[in-house]
Design a protein around this motif. Structure first.
Motif, PDB file in Angstrom:
ATOM      1  N   UNK A  86       0.868  -1.214   0.042  1.00 28.40           N
ATOM      2  CA  UNK A  86      -0.078   0.129   0.019  1.00 28.40           C
ATOM      3  C   UNK A  86       0.948   1.245  -0.058  1.00 28.40           C
ATOM      4  N   UNK A  87       2.137   1.284   0.320  1.00 31.86           N
ATOM      5  CA  UNK A  87       2.964   2.357   0.298  1.00 31.86           C
ATOM      6  C   UNK A  87       3.861   2.449  -0.996  1.00 31.86           C
ATOM      7  N   UNK A  88       3.731   1.474  -1.720  1.00 31.99           N
ATOM      8  CA  UNK A  88       4.332   1.688  -2.986  1.00 31.99           C
ATOM      9  C   UNK A  88       3.803   2.852  -3.775  1.00 31.99           C
ATOM     10  N   UNK A  89       4.735   3.517  -4.197  1.00 29.22           N
ATOM     11  CA  UNK A  89       4.376   5.173  -5.267  1.00 29.22           C
ATOM     12  C   UNK A  89       3.935   4.895  -6.663  1.00 29.22           C
ATOM     13  N   UNK A  90       4.382   3.829  -7.201  1.00 27.19           N
ATOM     14  CA  UNK A  90       3.674   3.570  -8.487  1.00 27.19           C
ATOM     15  C   UNK A  90       2.376   3.027  -8.343  1.00 27.19           C
ATOM     16  N   UNK A  91       1.210   3.849  -8.853  1.00 22.74           N
ATOM     17  CA  UNK A  91      -0.170   3.087  -8.635  1.00 22.74           C
ATOM     18  C   UNK A  91      -0.461   1.717  -9.306  1.00 22.74           C
ATOM     19  N   UNK A  92       0.254   1.506 -10.517  1.00 23.09           N
ATOM     20  CA  UNK A  92      -0.056   0.124 -10.896  1.00 23.09           C
ATOM     21  C   UNK A  92       0.589  -0.922 -10.389  1.00 23.09           C
ATOM     22  N   UNK A  93       1.789  -0.737  -9.682  1.00 21.72           N
ATOM     23  CA  UNK A  93       2.391  -1.644  -8.937  1.00 21.72           C
ATOM     24  C   UNK A  93       1.929  -1.850  -7.663  1.00 21.72           C
ATOM     25  N   UNK A 113       3.063  -1.170  13.992  1.00 26.31           N
ATOM     26  CA  UNK A 113       3.429  -0.695  15.234  1.00 26.31           C
ATOM     27  C   UNK A 113       2.588   0.636  15.827  1.00 26.31           C
ATOM     28  N   UNK A 114       2.316   1.461  14.635  1.00 27.30           N
ATOM     29  CA  UNK A 114       1.569   2.494  14.876  1.00 27.30           C
ATOM     30  C   UNK A 114       0.222   2.486  14.970  1.00 27.30           C
ATOM     31  N   UNK A 115      -0.315   1.155  14.912  1.00 28.24           N
ATOM     32  CA  UNK A 115      -1.713   1.208  15.010  1.00 28.24           C
ATOM     33  C   UNK A 115      -2.306   1.169  13.515  1.00 28.24           C
ATOM     34  N   UNK A 116      -1.633   1.405  12.677  1.00 31.58           N
ATOM     35  CA  UNK A 116      -2.223   1.477  11.349  1.00 31.58           C
ATOM     36  C   UNK A 116      -2.493   0.297  10.480  1.00 31.58           C
ATOM     37  N   UNK A 117      -3.747   0.464   9.872  1.00 27.81           N
ATOM     38  CA  UNK A 117      -4.018  -0.640   8.805  1.00 27.81           C
ATOM     39  C   UNK A 117      -3.344  -0.481   7.548  1.00 27.81           C
ATOM     40  N   UNK A 118      -3.222  -1.651   6.745  1.00 29.13           N
ATOM     41  CA  UNK A 118      -2.484  -1.284   5.506  1.00 29.13           C
ATOM     42  C   UNK A 118      -3.256  -0.171   4.607  1.00 29.13           C
ATOM     43  N   UNK A 119      -4.682  -0.564   4.700  1.00 30.19           N
ATOM     44  CA  UNK A 119      -5.204   0.460   3.755  1.00 30.19           C
ATOM     45  C   UNK A 119      -5.081   1.823   4.029  1.00 30.19           C
ATOM     46  N   UNK A 120      -4.614   2.310   5.232  1.00 24.93           N
ATOM     47  CA  UNK A 120      -4.877   3.743   5.456  1.00 24.93           C
ATOM     48  C   UNK A 120      -3.438   4.142   4.591  1.00 24.93           C
ATOM     49  N   UNK A 121      -2.789   3.403   4.258  1.00 25.84           N
ATOM     50  CA  UNK A 121      -1.280   4.070   3.184  1.00 25.84           C
ATOM     51  C   UNK A 121      -1.825   4.243   2.098  1.00 25.84           C
ATOM     52  N   UNK A 122      -3.015   3.687   1.585  1.00 29.03           N
ATOM     53  CA  UNK A 122      -3.312   4.010   0.124  1.00 29.03           C
ATOM     54  C   UNK A 122      -3.480   5.492   0.011  1.00 29.03           C
ATOM     55  N   UNK A 123      -3.002   6.010  -1.137  1.00 26.52           N
ATOM     56  CA  UNK A 123      -3.470   7.682  -1.385  1.00 26.52           C
ATOM     57  C   UNK A 123      -4.757   7.583  -1.909  1.00 26.52           C
ATOM     58  N   UNK A 124      -5.283   8.808  -1.146  1.00 23.45           N
ATOM     59  CA  UNK A 124      -6.817   9.116  -1.461  1.00 23.45           C
ATOM     60  C   UNK A 124      -7.220   9.243  -2.711  1.00 23.45           C
ATOM     61  N   UNK A 125      -6.095   9.418  -3.776  1.00 20.91           N
ATOM     62  CA  UNK A 125      -6.481   9.524  -5.304  1.00 20.91           C
ATOM     63  C   UNK A 125      -6.547   8.031  -5.761  1.00 20.91           C
ATOM     64  N   UNK A 126      -5.975   6.828  -5.112  1.00 24.11           N
ATOM     65  CA  UNK A 126      -6.185   5.840  -5.752  1.00 24.11           C
ATOM     66  C   UNK A 126      -7.391   4.840  -5.381  1.00 24.11           C
ATOM     67  N   UNK A 127      -8.174   5.155  -6.378  1.00 22.42           N
ATOM     68  CA  UNK A 127      -9.494   4.510  -6.331  1.00 22.42           C
ATOM     69  C   UNK A 127      -9.595   2.992  -6.343  1.00 22.42           C
ATOM     70  N   UNK A 128      -8.588   2.484  -7.479  1.00 14.69           N
ATOM     71  CA  UNK A 128      -8.787   1.183  -7.791  1.00 14.69           C
ATOM     72  C   UNK A 128      -8.175   0.382  -6.591  1.00 14.69           C
ATOM     73  N   UNK A 129      -7.126   0.645  -5.854  1.00 14.64           N
ATOM     74  CA  UNK A 129      -6.729   0.173  -4.788  1.00 14.64           C
ATOM     75  C   UNK A 129      -7.768   0.167  -3.762  1.00 14.64           C
ATOM     76  N   UNK A 130      -8.281   1.103  -3.360  1.00 10.32           N
ATOM     77  CA  UNK A 130      -9.442   1.283  -2.386  1.00 10.32           C
ATOM     78  C   UNK A 130     -10.388   0.338  -2.772  1.00 10.32           C
ATOM     79  N   UNK A 131     -10.976   0.305  -3.992  1.00  8.45           N
ATOM     80  CA  UNK A 131     -11.951  -0.559  -4.302  1.00  8.45           C
ATOM     81  C   UNK A 131     -11.527  -2.126  -4.190  1.00  8.45           C
ATOM     82  N   UNK A 132     -10.409  -2.671  -4.261  1.00 11.52           N
ATOM     83  CA  UNK A 132      -9.901  -3.919  -3.803  1.00 11.52           C
ATOM     84  C   UNK A 132     -10.100  -4.158  -2.520  1.00 11.52           C
ATOM     85  N   UNK A 133      -9.903  -3.263  -1.520  1.00 10.68           N
ATOM     86  CA  UNK A 133     -10.189  -3.348  -0.272  1.00 10.68           C
ATOM     87  C   UNK A 133     -11.505  -3.387   0.029  1.00 10.68           C
ATOM     88  N   UNK A 134     -12.362  -2.690  -0.377  1.00 12.91           N
ATOM     89  CA  UNK A 134     -13.897  -2.953  -0.477  1.00 12.91           C
ATOM     90  C   UNK A 134     -14.690  -4.037  -0.822  1.00 12.91           C
TER      91      UNK A 134
END
Length: 159
Positions: A86-93, A113-134
């Motif tokens: 979720x922290x990769x810079x390239x949207x496609x990757x 360790x900071x209590x963050x879920x993986x999904x919280x690292x997805x950039x707000x503009x990355x709808x494709x990855x957010x859709x995968x989590x939904x």
């Protein structure tokens, strides 16, 4: 030829992931005598490393190994490969890695360790990855309801 020829197969496995070297990985798989979940000094497995390096082919081979733990947690940030994807810079990757990990059964509820879920690292503009989590959450809900309806607890709930 790999610089790691004298290394054991666990070290060579990490090198194959780091170098995106599918040929070396397949050679190790054929030779055997390795731990697919072997961790380096900071707790990263070949899966962590393949994700960090965007090594798609190597990732798929690792995920196809029957003993692969899709949710190993490293020692530094207590991050899973899904956190790193979720922290990769390239949207496609990012989208590809997240989709592969979710299809392999990655747990979306693990916190770092900071209590963050993986999904919280997805950039707000990355709808494709957010859709995968939904989609993954929807599948979990469907499976959970089916388990209750058809499982051993069905009789318990109908009493």
């Amino acid at each position: 030829m790999s610089e790691d020829k004298g290394a054991n197969n666990n070290q060579r496995l990490l090198a194959a992931a780091r170098e995106d070297n599918e040929e070396l990985l397949l050679e190790i798989f054929e030779a055997g005598d390795f731990d697919i979940n072997f961790q380096d000094g900071v707790g990263n497995t070949a899966l962590h490393i393949a994700v960090q390096n965007g090594s798609a082919d190597v990732l798929e081979h690792i995920l196809s190994h029957e003993a692969c733990d899709v949710d190993p947690i490293n020692r530094i940030n207590r991050a899973t490969p899904l956190h790193l994807a979720c922290q990769l810079e390239d949207d496609g990757a990012r989208s590809y890695m997240v989709e592969s990990l979710l299809e392999a059964g990655a747990d979306t509820k693990i916190r770092d360790k900071r209590g963050e879920l993986a999904e919280s690292f997805v950039p707000p503009t990355d709808e494709e990855t957010k859709k995968l989590f939904r989609k993954a959450r929807a599948q979990i809900m469907t499976v959970s309801k089916d388990d209750i309806a058809s499982g051993e607890l069905a009789g318990f709930f109908s009493k």
